[in-house]
Design a protein around this motif. Structure first.
Motif, PDB file in Angstrom:
ATOM      1  N   VAL A  71      64.703 -49.600 -25.531  1.00 36.89           N
ATOM      2  CA  VAL A  71      64.570 -48.799 -24.305  1.00 36.89           C
ATOM      3  C   VAL A  71      65.347 -47.505 -24.437  1.00 36.89           C
ATOM      4  N   LEU A  72      66.566 -47.593 -24.938  1.00 32.45           N
ATOM      5  CA  LEU A  72      67.419 -46.411 -25.036  1.00 32.45           C
ATOM      6  C   LEU A  72      66.954 -45.464 -26.135  1.00 32.45           C
ATOM      7  N   PHE A  73      66.392 -46.020 -27.201  1.00 35.03           N
ATOM      8  CA  PHE A  73      65.823 -45.158 -28.237  1.00 35.03           C
ATOM      9  C   PHE A  73      64.670 -44.346 -27.670  1.00 35.03           C
ATOM     10  N   ASN A  74      63.815 -44.988 -26.883  1.00 30.51           N
ATOM     11  CA  ASN A  74      62.691 -44.278 -26.268  1.00 30.51           C
ATOM     12  C   ASN A  74      63.171 -43.287 -25.216  1.00 30.51           C
ATOM     13  N   LEU A  75      64.246 -43.663 -24.515  1.00 33.70           N
ATOM     14  CA  LEU A  75      64.770 -42.782 -23.474  1.00 33.70           C
ATOM     15  C   LEU A  75      65.344 -41.509 -24.076  1.00 33.70           C
TER      16      LEU A  75
ATOM     17  N   PHE B 204      54.783 -35.207 -17.428  1.00 35.80           N
ATOM     18  CA  PHE B 204      53.692 -34.687 -16.619  1.00 35.80           C
ATOM     19  C   PHE B 204      52.397 -35.173 -17.275  1.00 35.80           C
ATOM     20  N   PRO B 205      51.298 -35.269 -16.524  1.00 31.60           N
ATOM     21  CA  PRO B 205      50.064 -35.777 -17.131  1.00 31.60           C
ATOM     22  C   PRO B 205      49.648 -35.059 -18.412  1.00 31.60           C
ATOM     23  N   LEU B 206      49.704 -33.725 -18.425  1.00 31.85           N
ATOM     24  CA  LEU B 206      49.264 -32.998 -19.622  1.00 31.85           C
ATOM     25  C   LEU B 206      50.210 -33.249 -20.788  1.00 31.85           C
ATOM     26  N   ASP B 207      51.505 -33.317 -20.512  1.00 30.82           N
ATOM     27  CA  ASP B 207      52.454 -33.621 -21.580  1.00 30.82           C
ATOM     28  C   ASP B 207      52.284 -35.051 -22.080  1.00 30.82           C
ATOM     29  N   HIS B 208      51.889 -35.945 -21.200  1.00 30.05           N
ATOM     30  CA  HIS B 208      51.615 -37.320 -21.627  1.00 30.05           C
ATOM     31  C   HIS B 208      50.521 -37.338 -22.684  1.00 30.05           C
TER      32      HIS B 208
ATOM     33  N   ILE C 223      48.733 -55.862 -34.168  1.00 27.83           N
ATOM     34  CA  ILE C 223      49.779 -55.947 -33.133  1.00 27.83           C
ATOM     35  C   ILE C 223      49.444 -54.937 -32.036  1.00 27.83           C
ATOM     36  N   THR C 224      49.222 -55.425 -30.832  1.00 25.67           N
ATOM     37  CA  THR C 224      48.846 -54.536 -29.729  1.00 25.67           C
ATOM     38  C   THR C 224      49.898 -54.579 -28.631  1.00 25.67           C
ATOM     39  N   PHE C 225      50.063 -53.436 -27.968  1.00 29.47           N
ATOM     40  CA  PHE C 225      50.992 -53.316 -26.845  1.00 29.47           C
ATOM     41  C   PHE C 225      50.188 -53.016 -25.590  1.00 29.47           C
ATOM     42  N   PRO C 226      50.105 -53.964 -24.657  1.00 30.27           N
ATOM     43  CA  PRO C 226      49.317 -53.749 -23.439  1.00 30.27           C
ATOM     44  C   PRO C 226      49.759 -52.490 -22.701  1.00 30.27           C
ATOM     45  N   GLY C 227      48.793 -51.664 -22.372  1.00 32.85           N
ATOM     46  CA  GLY C 227      49.107 -50.442 -21.631  1.00 32.85           C
ATOM     47  C   GLY C 227      49.517 -49.279 -22.496  1.00 32.85           C
ATOM     48  N   GLY C 228      49.643 -49.496 -23.826  1.00 31.93           N
ATOM     49  CA  GLY C 228      50.016 -48.404 -24.705  1.00 31.93           C
ATOM     50  C   GLY C 228      51.511 -48.173 -24.734  1.00 31.93           C
ATOM     51  N   MET C 229      51.893 -47.129 -25.456  1.00 29.75           N
ATOM     52  CA  MET C 229      53.307 -46.817 -25.622  1.00 29.75           C
ATOM     53  C   MET C 229      53.893 -46.085 -24.416  1.00 29.75           C
ATOM     54  N   ASN C 230      53.066 -45.298 -23.733  1.00 33.52           N
ATOM     55  CA  ASN C 230      53.554 -44.470 -22.624  1.00 33.52           C
ATOM     56  C   ASN C 230      52.629 -44.599 -21.418  1.00 33.52           C
ATOM     57  N   PRO C 231      52.614 -45.762 -20.736  1.00 31.97           N
ATOM     58  CA  PRO C 231      51.678 -45.950 -19.621  1.00 31.97           C
ATOM     59  C   PRO C 231      51.956 -44.985 -18.474  1.00 31.97           C
ATOM     60  N   ILE C 232      50.869 -44.516 -17.843  1.00 36.20           N
ATOM     61  CA  ILE C 232      50.962 -43.586 -16.722  1.00 36.20           C
ATOM     62  C   ILE C 232      49.760 -43.825 -15.818  1.00 36.20           C
ATOM     63  N   ASP C 233      49.956 -43.749 -14.500  1.00 32.36           N
ATOM     64  CA  ASP C 233      48.813 -43.978 -13.609  1.00 32.36           C
ATOM     65  C   ASP C 233      48.150 -42.654 -13.241  1.00 32.36           C
ATOM     66  N   ARG C 234      47.091 -42.718 -12.438  1.00 30.70           N
ATOM     67  CA  ARG C 234      46.307 -41.516 -12.132  1.00 30.70           C
ATOM     68  C   ARG C 234      47.020 -40.588 -11.160  1.00 30.70           C
TER      69      ARG C 234
ATOM     70  N   GLY D 151      50.021 -39.717 -11.905  1.00 28.82           N
ATOM     71  CA  GLY D 151      51.015 -39.088 -12.764  1.00 28.82           C
ATOM     72  C   GLY D 151      52.351 -39.784 -12.757  1.00 28.82           C
ATOM     73  N   VAL D 152      52.394 -41.050 -12.363  1.00 28.79           N
ATOM     74  CA  VAL D 152      53.638 -41.815 -12.321  1.00 28.79           C
ATOM     75  C   VAL D 152      53.738 -42.653 -13.601  1.00 28.79           C
ATOM     76  N   SER D 153      54.750 -42.365 -14.416  1.00 28.14           N
ATOM     77  CA  SER D 153      54.964 -43.108 -15.660  1.00 28.14           C
ATOM     78  C   SER D 153      55.814 -44.341 -15.394  1.00 28.14           C
ATOM     79  N   TYR D 154      55.656 -45.360 -16.238  1.00 29.60           N
ATOM     80  CA  TYR D 154      56.492 -46.547 -16.124  1.00 29.60           C
ATOM     81  C   TYR D 154      56.701 -47.139 -17.508  1.00 29.60           C
ATOM     82  N   GLN D 155      57.594 -48.099 -17.594  1.00 31.79           N
ATOM     83  CA  GLN D 155      57.958 -48.677 -18.875  1.00 31.79           C
ATOM     84  C   GLN D 155      56.842 -49.566 -19.417  1.00 31.79           C
ATOM     85  N   ALA D 156      56.601 -49.428 -20.721  1.00 28.35           N
ATOM     86  CA  ALA D 156      55.609 -50.290 -21.366  1.00 28.35           C
ATOM     87  C   ALA D 156      56.111 -51.726 -21.400  1.00 28.35           C
TER      88      ALA D 156
END
Length: 823
Positions: free
Chosen positions: A339-343, A351-355, A374-385, A387-392
């Motif tokens: 988590v901290l490495f990603n942070l 922002f959506p475009l930067d995502h 090996i799959t990660f549900p929701g991808g590495m950087n999930p974001i909703d429509r 523009g709210v990002s959350y932790q994978a």
């Protein structure tokens, strides 16, 4: 009525353009019947007339120091001097035949004409002079106030706040001094707690002791009735008093008995709260008030709006607001470090475009994982429509592609192939990018097509980086570390990077030579430490040429290397580069080894290994070392390449912004496919509503991201713990550095405490005695550089910047991964 000077009784808030914010506020409060010490304002037209009479045109000077010197050597015109003399006599009761001999004591305070407005506080940017006695000294202090408008601190503030320095003028407040028994500051809405409470700081003597921060004052948190809810008795070691022998003030010790005693009684606190709320009621919003008490009478010395309070309150969200969004559980062990490495890479939500552009780099890792099952549900950087990002979600799943793992392991383990393929990919992507930069899109449609091509190029740059460098590095580093530990338990795979030529190392060596060149010339040194890039170049053409050469080679280095559109390179803002260079200029760069020194250390390490292992083992070890060194070179080169690619993307987006007459920042709220539609259509169309909806959610998106991080890192412990990323211990004073703008704070030997680092921060490691970072991990930038400079580092603490403060004495124990506060 005088032309250049007015008493407070004749000034109102409408007079800010001539009396300045401080002067206008004092006039307002005088008219409202608030107990203000008598005084008046030397109006801004007097400053303008002073400049004109002395032939001072600020825009024609090379730097701020030259303007200051011209002002200090200037003469106050006779008509202005006469008005000041008449005012000074009247303020003294009109009884002094010789005003210059009068013993009237006044405070002389600068009052900028943009100061203390609703959206700005120039507090502390210009000078204040206390206990000024006599006309001659008063005139000197007025000149010094004028010069302070061109102090480095004031010029920097105006620039950062967006005020044109040529258009800001200065008035001067001249006010009867109150020889206060105690004084301090009062906030009518507590900025550190509930806005319903009043926060008072109090200490003995003049209020400058509190305002300047030289004492630990008493603190009283009160309700709006004046009842004390919380009291903290400060140490109050000193008090500032009149200097009886000359103008000015002196600091004297406070005896132990008075230190232990509360400055104000409960009855005085209640009266002070009532007076503060009178001021607040007059202005209609919370106020920051300086006060003094003499003979049990309270005086209000000045007041200004609390400019940040409402903005901070507007961004407050409760658990109820987060209902319906994924909850994050505390992360432990490797999950916490991840988590901290990603942070470290993503300290703020995309922002959506930067995502879709910056986040596309991390997504390449996800693509590679999917190829091996090996799959990660929701991808590495999930974001909703919205523009709210959350932790994978951290738990991966396996697919049938898992049977491809042996094939990929053989491929990743082929060092010679990785070197060939990594070099070929880097060369191909670099050449393709060079061709893109030659193109000049003529309209919105062509800009959209160029952005699409850049998006694909960014993906290929990152994909091959993972495939031919980062994944192989992960596979090989363990076995190299195992061999090195036979030589010295403190060593690991990063120690074999000594003497390697790569972007960050080469950049630091060139910066060292630049800093040595600057330090060799005293005038050049002062200019670099005080002025902006443009002024530095205009003052020293020889240095300008060196800076130009440097920025041609390294100018694409950016502040956030995993954000495409909100980042900024040194080339785009050279003042950021000057901020980065200053610590090295100020303290030297002895810790930055020359290429020859680093190469010699690497060769000595290899000889130590050779003496420790068998010939066969050494042959295998040297091949792995060759691979790891090349992987690191590719890691650095590809990162710098995508930073350059991001810079070009920003150029394209700025062109689109101008072409469509749409603010650049608004376009960040579109996802890539939506932006491409806008480019095809040549207008925003219905996307305007989408942008506004996401803009309205941005504060929430930031708050939710911060909550996710806080929840993931919460462990309930008292000790500051993290990941020991290098070796050794260091004891020193904390220097908190939150951004490149604060780089110059760091002194040699300080413990650098920061929220994140990236290659732009590397020069600080040459000065720091140790490093403590909220984010990062054993593979992060900070870990690699700390080992290179031989300083202890503790990363992934999650909370160091909130628990530690400037000046705290701490022990950094990298072996244990702990930071122990000692004071």
């Amino acid at each position: 009525m005088s032309k250049y000077i007015r008493f407070f009784e004749d000034i109102r808030k409408e007079d800010i353009p001539s009396a300045g914010g401080k002067g206008a506020n004092l006039g307002e409060m005088t008219a409202a019947g608030i107990n203000i010490p008598k005084g008046g304002v030397l109006l801004a037209p007097a400053y303008d007339a002073f400049l004109s009479a002395n032939g001072i045109e600020p825009e024609k000077y090379g730097n701020a120091k030259e303007i200051r010197d011209a002002i200090l050597n200037g003469d106050i015109p006779g008509d202005i001097r006469s008005e000041i003399e008449e005012f000074y006599t009247a303020l003294n009761g009109g009884t002094a035949a010789d005003p210059g001999a009068s013993q009237l004591r006044v405070a002389v305070r600068s009052s900028a004409t943009a100061e203390d407005l609703e959206d700005a506080s120039f507090a502390g940017q210009q000078e204040t002079y206390l206990n000024v006695v006599g006309l001659r000294y008063l005139l000197d202090r007025i000149r010094q106030c004028y010069a302070s408008l061109w102090g480095d601190r004031a010029v920097s503030y105006r620039k950062n706040a967006g005020y044109d320095k040529q258009k800001v003028s200065l008035a001067v407040v001249i006010q009867q001094m109150i020889e206060s028994e105690s004084a301090g500051v009062m906030f009518t809405a507590d900025p550190a707690g509930s806005p319903e409470n009043v926060h008072i700081n109090a200490s003995y003597g003049l209020g400058e002791a509190v305002v300047s921060g030289i004492v630990s004052p008493d603190e009283y948190i009160c309700d709006r009735e004046g009842s004390v809810l919380k009291e903290v008795i400060g140490s109050k070691e000193e008090e500032i008093l009149y200097d009886r022998e000359k103008n000015g003030t002196v600091s004297v010790p406070v005896d132990d008995e008075r230190q232990r005693r509360a400055v104000l009684s409960r009855e005085q606190i209640a009266r002070l709260v009532r007076e503060g709320l009178r001021v607040e009621a007059h202005y209609g919003h919370p106020m920051d008030i300086e006060w003094a008490v003499r003979d049990d009478t309270f005086y209000i010395l000045q007041a200004r709006s609390i400019t940040t309070l409402q903005a901070e309150q507007a961004k407050t969200f409760s658990e109820k607001d987060f209902a319906g969004y994924p909850r994050v559980k505390p992360a432990k062990g490797a999950a916490r470090e991840n988590v901290l490495f990603n942070l470290e890479k993503n300290p703020t939500p995309y922002f959506p475009l930067d995502h879709d552009f910056g986040g596309f780099i991390g997504e390449q890792k996800n693509i590679l994982f999917e190829q091996i099952g090996i799959t990660f549900p929701g991808g590495m950087n999930p974001i909703d429509r919205d523009g709210v990002s959350y932790q994978a979600k951290s738990k991966p799943r396996l697919s049938r592609n898992v049977f491809a793992i042996p094939k990929y392991l053989r491929m990743i383990g082929d060092i010679d192939n990785n070197i060939r393929q990594g070099d070929a990919s880097l060369a191909h992507c670099t050449a393709e990018f060079a061709e893109e930069k030659k193109k000049n899109p003529a309209d919105a449609r062509e800009i959209g097509e160029a952005l699409k091509r850049m998006h694909d190029l960014i993906g290929r740059t990152a994909y091959d980086r993972f495939l031919y460098a980062l994944f192989p590095n992960f596979i090989e580093s363990g076995s190299v570390t195992k061999v090195l530990k036979r030589v010295d338990e403190k060593l690991n795979a990063y120690d074999i990077l000594e003497g390697l030529s790569y972007v960050t190392a080469d950049m630091n060596r060139v910066m060292k030579r630049l800093s040595e060149y600057i330090r060799s010339d005293e005038k050049m040194f002062s200019c670099v430490m005080e002025e902006d890039y443009q002024t530095i170049c205009a003052s020293f053409p020889s240095l300008e040429e060196r800076l130009r050469v440097f920025l041609d080679r390294f100018g694409s280095k950016s502040d956030f290397n995993c954000y495409c559109f909100i980042s900024e390179t040194w080339r785009e803002n050279p003042d950021r580069f000057i901020n980065t260079l200053r610590p090295m200029v100020k303290s030297g760069a002895d810790a930055v080894a020359t290429a020859e020194e680093a190469k010699a250390r690497f060769e000595e390490l290899m000889q130590q290994v050779k003496r420790t292992v068998s010939c066969k083992q050494y042959a295998g070890f040297t091949k792995k070392v060759k691979g790891l060194r090349h992987y690191h070179y590719i890691r650095e080169a590809t990162q710098y390449l995508w930073e350059s690619e991001f810079e070009h993307c920003r150029k394209l987006l700025r062109s689109l912004s101008e072409l469509l007459d749409v603010p650049y920042d608004d376009l960040l709220y579109l996802f890539a496919d939506e932006l491409y539609e806008v480019c095809r259509d040549g207008s925003l169309g219905t996307k305007r509503e989408i942008i506004e909806r996401r803009k309205s959610k941005r504060d929430f998106a930031v708050a939710y991201w911060d909550k996710c991080m806080k929840d993931a890192l919460s462990d309930g412990g008292d000790e500051i713990r993290g990941v020991g990323a290098s070796t050794g211990q260091a004891k020193g004073r904390v220097c908190l550095v939150h951004s490149p703008a604060e780089f110059s704070k760091l002194e040699k030997g300080d413990i650098l405490v920061c929220p994140y680092t990236d290659p732009e921060w590397t020069p600080l490691f040459a000065l720091a005695g140790g490093v403590v970072v909220d984010t990062g991990g054993t593979l992060s930038h900070a870990a690699i550089v700390a080992r290179e400079y031989g300083i202890p580092a503790v990363l992934a603490t999650g909370e160091a910047t909130t628990r530690l403060h400037d000046g705290n004495l701490v022990l950094v124990n990298a072996a244990e991964g702990t930071v122990i506060p000692l004071s």
